[in-house]
Design an enzyme around this catalytic site. Structure first.
Site, mmCIF file in Angstrom:
data_model
loop_
_atom_site.group_PDB
_atom_site.id
_atom_site.type_symbol
_atom_site.label_atom_id
_atom_site.label_comp_id
_atom_site.label_asym_id
_atom_site.label_seq_id
_atom_site.Cartn_x
_atom_site.Cartn_y
_atom_site.Cartn_z
ATOM 1 N N GLY A 100 19.740 1.465 14.213
ATOM 2 C CA GLY A 100 19.340 0.413 12.441
ATOM 3 C C GLY A 100 19.736 1.224 11.574
ATOM 4 O O GLY A 100 19.418 0.926 10.593
ATOM 5 N N GLY A 102 22.780 0.542 10.904
ATOM 6 C CA GLY A 102 23.510 -0.623 9.947
ATOM 7 C C GLY A 102 24.934 -1.051 10.882
ATOM 8 O O GLY A 102 25.752 -1.674 10.056
ATOM 9 N N LYS A 103 24.762 -0.219 11.702
ATOM 10 C CA LYS A 103 25.898 -0.428 12.738
ATOM 11 C C LYS A 103 26.817 -1.959 12.340
ATOM 12 O O LYS A 103 27.694 -2.875 12.346
ATOM 13 C CB LYS A 103 26.675 0.528 13.963
ATOM 14 N N SER A 104 25.973 -2.571 13.563
ATOM 15 C CA SER A 104 26.091 -3.722 13.948
ATOM 16 C C SER A 104 26.260 -4.614 12.688
ATOM 17 O O SER A 104 27.047 -5.509 12.591
ATOM 18 C CB SER A 104 25.596 -4.886 15.250
ATOM 19 N N TYR A 105 25.436 -4.619 11.017
ATOM 20 C CA TYR A 105 25.698 -4.964 10.396
ATOM 21 C C TYR A 105 26.728 -4.660 10.340
ATOM 22 O O TYR A 105 27.639 -6.194 8.745
ATOM 23 C CB TYR A 105 24.909 -4.854 9.641
ATOM 24 N N ASP A 247 32.045 -2.253 17.941
ATOM 25 C CA ASP A 247 30.099 -1.278 17.393
ATOM 26 C C ASP A 247 29.418 -1.423 19.042
ATOM 27 O O ASP A 247 29.081 -1.617 20.170
ATOM 28 C CB ASP A 247 29.652 -3.641 18.004
ATOM 29 N N GLY A 250 23.776 2.060 18.752
ATOM 30 C CA GLY A 250 22.937 3.892 18.114
ATOM 31 C C GLY A 250 21.680 4.744 19.045
ATOM 32 O O GLY A 250 21.153 3.922 20.235
#
Length: 406
Positions: A100, A102-105, A247, A250
């Site tokens: 949560g 913000g890695k994938s974003y 990606d 987390g």
């Protein structure tokens, strides 16, 4: 030939508050000023910490100045990825942080606001063509996989998700996945189509901390091979590059994420692989500080074994540490910053990719150009160095240089 020693490039990015964090009255504990990132403890100032990285992206408040948008991140980091690849170097970029954060974003983004990977895909062919000389041909292949519960899945062939893929070791190019489906592409549109098809097959699930939590590590690779005509050879020179865009899932506290059953098994597998990832970073950071050989436990996880070249090999590597700004995530954010701080100490022996014969030719041509420049200096600078030497000495030096050039 073309080898250089470079540190891993490390960037940090802080995201906005989530709905859950806003509802719980979270305080922002991250401050950024130029390359400095500060972590503020909400109740104990002695626990405040400062870190310095290559880049710090403030993406917490959209109306703040400066605000780092998806385009800003691409313009700084994505263009570095493409520049390295077009020069003939392997390059890797991965995002690290708690679930949560913000890695994938940052890496994938959304359809309306694409992240780093879609933007690299969109600009790949334009970038390659812009630096190419006349008659150079390019062959571009892409592949995509996920590491799910320590097993490899081909995302371009999801029908075979139960087929066990294996990591093999090539004596020259290092680890590779046997049986992975490569897709030859001829345009940016085709690359993006492949990416979107792969994303549809990726494993995601909802947890208390993330409505679309990645339950696997995703690796998207682009192989670029350039065929460069040579005026004195029938066979063209070959320049190869591999772009690895990762990606990572987390890390998560299972009590906070509320997972159970299959989701719990996934979380445990993710945490184990990220622990192995962190151990490799720590070992490589220690290795950079000593002349003694330090064991790096790459084989402890499928993730670290596959990314061995990215972590301590011959590729240029960019790490993006994704940070939660929320006060309730102080310990997790501090852990991410410490890993990032270790990563920036890692040194890579970055190597230009060429075939052996091509590398020898390029080295000889570089030496030839240097000798020509030296001869030019001896010929034109008569008013200084040459005018002070006897004519016989000058003629002898020029004759020797010409013989070496012939």
């Amino acid at each position: 030939m073309g080898d250089t020693s470079e540190n891993v490039i490390v960037a940090v990015r802080v995201r906005p508050f989530s709905r859950r964090e806003r509802a719980e009255g979270a305080e922002c504990i991250v401050r950024m000023k130029e390359n400095e990132t500060q972590l503020i403890h909400s109740s104990d100032p002695s626990e405040n910490r400062s870190f310095f990285f290559d880049y710090a992206f403030w993406s917490h408040e959209p109306l703040a100045t400066p605000f780092a948008s998806q385009e800003d991140v691409y313009n700084v980091l994505g263009t570095r990825v493409l520049d390295s690849a077009t020069e003939g170097y392997n390059v890797s970029c991965f995002a690290y942080g708690q679930t949560g954060a913000g890695k994938s974003y940052t890496m994938m983004g959304t359809q309306s606001d694409p992240g780093l990977i879609p933007r690299v895909c969109a600009n790949l062919f334009e970038h390659v063509d812009a630096v190419a000389v006349e008659k150079v041909k390019h062959v571009v292949e892409v592949s995509m996989l996920e590491i799910y519960n320590e097993s490899l899945r081909d995302l371009f062939n999801p029908a075979l998700k139960n087929q066990r893929l294996r990591v093999r070791e090539h004596p020259k190019t290092g680890p590779y996945v046997e049986g992975l489906t490569p897709m030859v592409t001829t345009s940016a549109t085709e690359v993006q189509t492949c990416l979107q098809d792969g994303l549809k097959a990726r494993t995601i699930a909802a947890t208390n901390m993330n409505a679309e939590s990645s339950r696997s590590h995703t690796v998207f690779q682009i192989h670029v091979r350039s065929l460069i005509p040579h005026p004195q050879r029938a066979k063209p020179l070959q320049r190869r590059a591999k772009i690895s865009l990762v990606d990572l899932a987390g890390s998560e506290k299972v009590n906070d994420s509320g997972v159970e059953g299959e989701r719990l098994k996934e979380a445990q597998s993710i945490n184990r692989s990220l622990s192995a990832f962190g151990n490799c970073i720590s070992a490589l950071a220690r290795s950079a500080k000593t002349s003694k050989k330090v064991h790096v436990p790459y084989r402890d996880s499928m993730l670290t074994w596959l990314l061995r070249d990215s972590l301590g090999g011959t590729a240029r590597t960019i790490m993006i540490a994704a940070l939660s700004p929320a006060s309730m995530n102080y310990e997790e954010t501090l852990s991410t910053l410490r890993y990032a701080d270790r990563a920036k100490q890692i040194r890579q022996r970055v190597t230009l990719n060429t075939d052996t014969d091509d590398a020898i030719i390029m080295s000889l041509e570089k030496e030839r150009d240097a000798l020509r420049a030296q001869l030019e200096r001896l010929t034109t600078d008569r008013s200084s160095i040459l005018s002070q030497q006897p004519a016989a000495v000058r003629e002898q030096e020029q004759r020797e240089l010409r013989e070496r050039l012939e």
